[in-house]
Design a protein around this motif. Structure first.
Motif, short mmCIF file in Angstrom:
data_model
loop_
_atom_site.label_atom_id
_atom_site.label_comp_id
_atom_site.label_asym_id
_atom_site.label_seq_id
_atom_site.Cartn_x
_atom_site.Cartn_y
_atom_site.Cartn_z
N ASN A 1 31.69 28.76 56.09
CA ASN A 1 31.90 29.87 55.55
C ASN A 1 32.50 30.19 54.32
N LEU A 2 31.93 30.88 53.38
CA LEU A 2 32.53 31.24 51.93
C LEU A 2 32.69 32.50 51.86
N TRP A 3 33.27 32.93 50.85
CA TRP A 3 33.73 34.28 50.73
C TRP A 3 33.48 34.89 49.30
N LEU A 4 32.84 35.94 49.08
CA LEU A 4 32.55 36.76 47.82
C LEU A 4 33.21 38.13 47.73
N LEU A 5 34.20 38.00 46.81
CA LEU A 5 34.87 39.40 46.62
C LEU A 5 34.93 40.03 45.42
N GLU A 6 34.62 41.41 45.65
CA GLU A 6 34.55 42.28 44.33
C GLU A 6 35.68 42.14 43.47
N ASP A 7 35.53 42.02 42.13
CA ASP A 7 36.69 41.86 41.32
C ASP A 7 36.43 42.83 40.14
N GLY A 8 36.49 44.12 40.17
CA GLY A 8 36.32 44.82 39.06
C GLY A 8 34.85 44.80 38.53
N ALA A 9 34.92 44.33 37.22
CA ALA A 9 33.68 44.05 36.53
C ALA A 9 32.99 42.67 36.72
N GLY A 10 33.31 42.24 37.79
CA GLY A 10 32.78 40.68 38.09
C GLY A 10 32.92 40.60 39.63
N TRP A 11 32.88 39.32 39.92
CA TRP A 11 33.08 38.50 41.40
C TRP A 11 34.04 37.53 41.21
N THR A 12 34.45 37.41 42.48
CA THR A 12 35.42 36.01 42.78
C THR A 12 34.80 35.35 43.84
N ARG B 1 45.50 38.83 41.63
CA ARG B 1 45.01 40.60 41.56
C ARG B 1 43.37 40.23 41.70
N ILE B 2 42.55 40.83 42.67
CA ILE B 2 41.17 40.62 42.97
C ILE B 2 40.85 42.11 43.01
N GLY B 3 39.95 42.45 42.27
CA GLY B 3 39.80 43.99 42.25
C GLY B 3 40.92 44.95 42.38
N ALA B 4 40.89 45.75 43.53
CA ALA B 4 42.09 46.83 43.67
C ALA B 4 43.02 45.96 44.70
N ASN B 5 42.97 44.66 45.17
CA ASN B 5 43.80 44.16 46.09
C ASN B 5 44.67 43.03 45.54
N ASP B 6 45.85 42.79 45.97
CA ASP B 6 46.58 41.58 45.65
C ASP B 6 46.37 40.23 46.62
N TRP B 7 46.17 39.33 46.39
CA TRP B 7 46.11 38.18 47.31
C TRP B 7 47.26 37.17 47.13
N ARG B 8 47.95 36.85 48.04
CA ARG B 8 49.08 35.79 47.96
C ARG B 8 48.51 34.56 48.42
N VAL B 9 48.88 33.57 47.28
CA VAL B 9 48.65 32.20 47.63
C VAL B 9 49.46 31.82 48.91
#
Length: 361
Positions: free
Chosen positions: A56-67, A192-200
């Motif tokens: 499983n892989l994940w694609l995250l909306e990131d404002g003007a791009g994608w992560t 920060r990915i798009g509108a959300n914060d992700w903690r490592v």
């Protein structure tokens, strides 16, 4: 490039208890398609040429791009799946970031291909980036003669060593090239990915510095290989660190995951294999219990001196006569080391040059 192959193991015929986890999405996405699991977060599934046949892989909306989070194993089939994703799901926006959880080939295999395609460098922990280069180049404890020394020192005979020595070096099959630079990520860092914060959230035991990602606002945990719904991730000792305690490291990491989420019962765990699930605490408790049963079984067997090869039946319900033997032996050594480091077992070198472990009375 030819696909790697694996011998199919015997099926596990033991009765299974009812699964206590909840799976809100019953069907995985077809290869080359994406399923939304939360606003701006999409689930992809790529094929693997192994018995464990998917990641499983994940694609995250990131404002003007994608992560992208994790990359897949380098096969033409997986590249084709990615091309379908690029054509059908990016909406004209580029990939601006690639995050890799750890160095294993199903996770980092297509990283260089993706990074070159979009002109980015991977975001990855330092230890995982370094380990990927060491393994690809068979350096720093990955050399075949060191593996032979570790396995034979723990009792593997020359006949069964043929299964290990004859196996293909699969890493360059799945990881034909690696990026020459990286952007280091660290424990506790907020991305920060798009509108959300992700903690490592760094975990240990399965790999040197595995990076999971937790988003409190979406109540999502991208767990990578550290928290899988139906199987326990491999925790092995390798020649570069023969005194390591990966079982202890893994169990400590599980405790940290359990403390992550204020609403852990509702946290959706996004694993690298299997289905996304609710029940983070339930799964952590089950994995602790699973390893405790194995540790108790190994301890009982060590009433008399035992080598790692001798305790394989205490850990697994079938014999290994293929490349899986190296992982089984690595896990056996790991469980013995755990008990040795805690004073439950003592280790001695016998006259044949084998390590034997015995319960401390």
């Amino acid at each position: 490039m030819p696909a790697a192959t694996a011998t199919k193991p015997k099926p596990d015929t033991r009765p299974r208890a009812p699964d206590p986890l909840h799976y809100p999405i019953a069907e995985p996405p077809a290869p080359g398609t994406a399923t939304a699991v939360a606003p701006g977060v999409f689930w992809l599934r790529m094929p693997l040429p192994f018995v464990l046949n998917h990641i499983n892989l994940w694609l995250l909306e990131d404002g003007a791009g994608w992560t992208i989070v994790d990359c897949g194993f380098a096969t033409d089939e997986a590249r084709g799946c990615w091309e379908k994703i690029f054509a059908g799901y990016l909406n004209g926006k580029p990939v601006t970031r690639v995050i890799v959880t750890h160095f294993h080939p199903d996770h980092i295999g297509l990283c260089d291909w993706l990074c070159q395609k979009f002109g980015v460098m991977p975001w990855i922990t330092k230890a995982e980036y370094s380990q990927s280069h060491l393994v690809l180049n068979r350096m720093g404890g990955i050399e075949p003669e060191l593996m032979r020394g570790l396995m034979m020192g723990h009792g593997l005979d020359s006949e069964r060593m043929k299964w290990i020595e004859g196996r293909e070096h699969l890493y360059p099959v799945g990881v034909p090239s690696l990026p020459r630079a990286h952007r280091r990520i660290r424990e506790g860092e907020i991305i920060r990915i798009g509108a959300n914060d992700w903690r490592v959230v760094v975990g240990h035991g399965h790999s040197p510095e595995h990076a999971s990602l937790y988003c409190e606002s979406l109540n999502l945990f991208i767990a990578g290989d550290m928290l899988l719904p139906r199987i326990s991730t491999n925790v092995s000792v390798w020649p570069a660190e023969p005194e390591a305690d990966p079982v202890g490291d893994f169990l400590a990491s599980l405790q940290r995951y359990a403390a992550l989420a204020p609403a852990a019962a509702n946290t959706l765990v996004l694993p690298s294999h299997g289905l996304p699930f609710h029940g983070l605490h339930t799964r952590v408790d089950a994995l602790h219990a699973h390893h405790q049963v194995r540790l108790d079984s190994v301890t009982a067997r060590c009433a008399t001196p035992q080598r790692a090869v001798d305790v394989l039946p205490a850990l697994f319900d079938h014999d290994f006569n293929d490349h899986h033997l190296v992982f089984a032996m690595g896990e056996a050594i790991a469980h013995l080391n755990y008990l040795m480091h805690r004073g439950t077992l003592r280790r001695e070198l016998d006259g044949s040059g084998h390590y034997r472990f015995q319960r401390v009375i």
